[in-house]
Write an enzyme that holds these catalytic residues in place. Structure first.
Site, PDB file in Angstrom:
ATOM      1  N   GLY A  69      -9.537  25.034  -5.157  1.00 13.77           N
ATOM      2  CA  GLY A  69     -10.005  24.253  -4.023  1.00 13.77           C
ATOM      3  C   GLY A  69      -8.965  24.135  -2.919  1.00 13.77           C
ATOM      4  O   GLY A  69      -9.293  24.200  -1.729  1.00 13.77           O
ATOM      5  N   CYS A 323      -3.205  13.997  -7.995  1.00 11.88           N
ATOM      6  CA  CYS A 323      -1.984  14.370  -7.287  1.00 11.88           C
ATOM      7  C   CYS A 323      -1.282  13.131  -6.738  1.00 11.88           C
ATOM      8  O   CYS A 323      -0.086  13.143  -6.506  1.00 11.88           O
ATOM      9  CB  CYS A 323      -2.264  15.341  -6.151  1.00 11.88           C
ATOM     10  SG  CYS A 323      -3.971  15.653  -5.878  1.00 11.88           S
TER      11      CYS A 323
HETATM   12  N1  PLP Z   1     -10.382  18.675  -2.675  1.00 10.29           N
HETATM   13  C1  PLP Z   1     -10.768  17.634  -3.431  1.00 10.29           C
HETATM   14  C2  PLP Z   1     -11.716  16.630  -2.870  1.00 10.29           C
HETATM   15  C3  PLP Z   1     -10.268  17.487  -4.734  1.00 10.29           C
HETATM   16  O1  PLP Z   1     -10.649  16.455  -5.477  1.00 10.29           O
HETATM   17  C4  PLP Z   1      -9.363  18.474  -5.221  1.00 10.29           C
HETATM   18  C5  PLP Z   1      -8.767  18.330  -6.562  1.00 10.29           C
HETATM   19  O2  PLP Z   1      -8.444  17.240  -7.008  1.00 10.29           O
HETATM   20  C6  PLP Z   1      -9.014  19.536  -4.387  1.00 10.29           C
HETATM   21  C7  PLP Z   1      -9.542  19.607  -3.126  1.00 10.29           C
HETATM   22  C8  PLP Z   1      -8.070  20.600  -4.837  1.00 10.29           C
HETATM   23  O3  PLP Z   1      -8.695  21.485  -5.741  1.00 10.29           O
HETATM   24  P1  PLP Z   1      -7.806  22.393  -6.718  1.00 10.29           P
HETATM   25  O4  PLP Z   1      -7.296  21.484  -7.784  1.00 10.29           O
HETATM   26  O5  PLP Z   1      -8.767  23.402  -7.273  1.00 10.29           O
HETATM   27  O6  PLP Z   1      -6.755  23.027  -5.905  1.00 10.29           O
END
Ligand code: PLP
Length: 380
Positions: A69, A323
């Site tokens: 993502g 995070c």
């Molecule tokens: N966007 C949102 C809303 C998320 O919740 C997350 C992950 O927690 C991400 C982006 C990032 O995705 P990825 O963990 O696949 O990099």
């Protein structure tokens, strides 16, 4: 163990595990190779792309695979920035409660001469189209608003936002990472130009994601190398993860309405039980939300302590986005919603999934009630 942190990541679903195992055994060829092992792998890649496109309501040519993502969001904004620069438009509009994959990328673009307007959502966890409309400028290149918030689950009115942006020739990007696999997604009906998703939020593997790019818009590559993904992403494709992602999405789409209702019922029972506790505030409770997420503040409790007490009881939850956890300051979502600091310090996110049961909910409630009562009593 009771796992109630599905917004951080989900367990791998059986369909994805089976598809990945088969792929690891069978399709070890490089999809770019000219021989038959390569052709078999290329066919598996195409099947995955077609299956995902069907589930998302885009065409296979509009779907580009990424390593998750974060990369899909970064690539979407880099694409919008390149389009904006080519059209003399250097202004972005976004919400103040985006995931760092969007907000930090926009911070970076700000250092490169772009200008960013960050709109605060209303206290109900919604960013309303009229707020976006009022912020649009002649030099706006892109509006980036998440489809579902990762901490409180509220679903943003993207179709309405897209409609007014389209009328002004402004691109729309949505971070749909918390929405895909949980609510129906139709790329065309949403009217967005760029949509990012991540496999591990809907039963797929970590490190796989995708970006839907509306036909006519050229995705900018963040990597430089081979010509994979029609030049949009250099590097040999992570075929087992891509195949697993496609299997997970197909499975999630087939079960969507049953899963949605089952998980929503579990959450309703959970929030009902929480309401028996004093000083609990569920954020965005009156707004449309993805079914599993409850973001709530416990007055007079430190979330990190509550998280550890629940963990000792075998219950996995999160103090905000994965995070952000570990950090003491309030998450961007809570700050954007104007939650006062003392209350924000008691924020916990429970995110239920299809593998949870009513008995899990009872256990989580019992532990939470006991822990909150004890922590409040112990508080100096
Ligand atoms: N966007 C949102 C809303 C998320 O919740 C997350 C992950 O927690 C991400 C982006 C990032 O995705 P990825 O963990 O696949 O990099």
């Amino acid at each position: 163990m009771i796992y109630a942190d599905h917004a951080a990541t989900t367990p791998l679903c059986p369909a994805a595990l089976a598809a990945m195992t088969d792929c690891l055994r069978t399709y070890y060829g490089n999809p770019s190779s000219a021989h038959r092992a390569g052709a078999d792998a290329a066919r598996a890649l195409l099947r995955a792309r077609e299956d995902m496109a069907r589930a998302l309501g885009c065409t296979a040519r509009e779907l580009f695979f990424t390593a998750g993502g974060t990369e899909a969001d970064n690539q979407a904004l880099a694409t919008a920035a390149a389009w904006g620069a080519a059209h003399g438009r250097r202004h972005f509009i976004t919400s103040a409660f985006e995931h760092p994959a969007v907000s930090r990328m926009l911070d970076t673009l700000e250092t490169q001469g772009f200008c960013v307007t960050r709109l605060s959502p209303a206290p109900d966890g919604m960013l309303y189209p009229d707020q976006v409309e009022a912020a649009l400028r002649d030099d706006t290149c892109c509006v980036s608003v998440m489809l579902a918030n990762n901490e409180i689950g509220t679903i943003q009115p993207l179709a309405a936002i897209s409609a007014l942006c389209r009328a002004r020739g402004v691109l729309v990007h949505t971070d749909a990472v918390q929405a895909v696999g949980h609510i129906p997604i139709d790329f065309v009906a949403l009217g967005v130009d760029l949509l990012a998703l991540s496999a591990h939020k809907f039963g797929g593997p970590k490190g796989a994601g995708a970006l839907c790019v509306r036909r006519g818009l050229a995705p900018v590559s963040l990597l430089h190398g081979g010509g994979q993904e029609r030049g949009a992403r250099a590097g040999t494709e992570n075929l087992p993860a891509i195949v697993g992602m496609a299997a997970a999405l197909t499975d999630a789409a087939a079960r969507l309405s049953a899963t949605h209702d089952a998980v929503a019922a579990l959450r309703a029972a959970f929030e009902d039980g929480l309401s028996a506790l004093s000083g609990v505030h569920v954020l965005g409770a009156s707004s449309p939300r993805v079914p599993g997420i409850t973001g709530c503040c416990f007055a007079g409790v430190e979330s990190e302590t509550l998280l550890l007490v629940l963990d000792a009881d075998g219950i996995c939850v999160s103090a905000g986005s994965a995070c952000a956890s570990g950090a003491l300051e309030a998450s961007p979502t809570l700050r954007a919603l104007g939650v006062p600091d003392p209350l924000a310090r008691g924020f916990l996110r429970f995110s239920l999934g299809a593998d949870n049961t009513p008995a899990d909910v009872e256990t989580i409630l019992a532990s939470t009630r006991a822990a909150v009562a004890r922590l409040r009593k112990d508080k100096p």
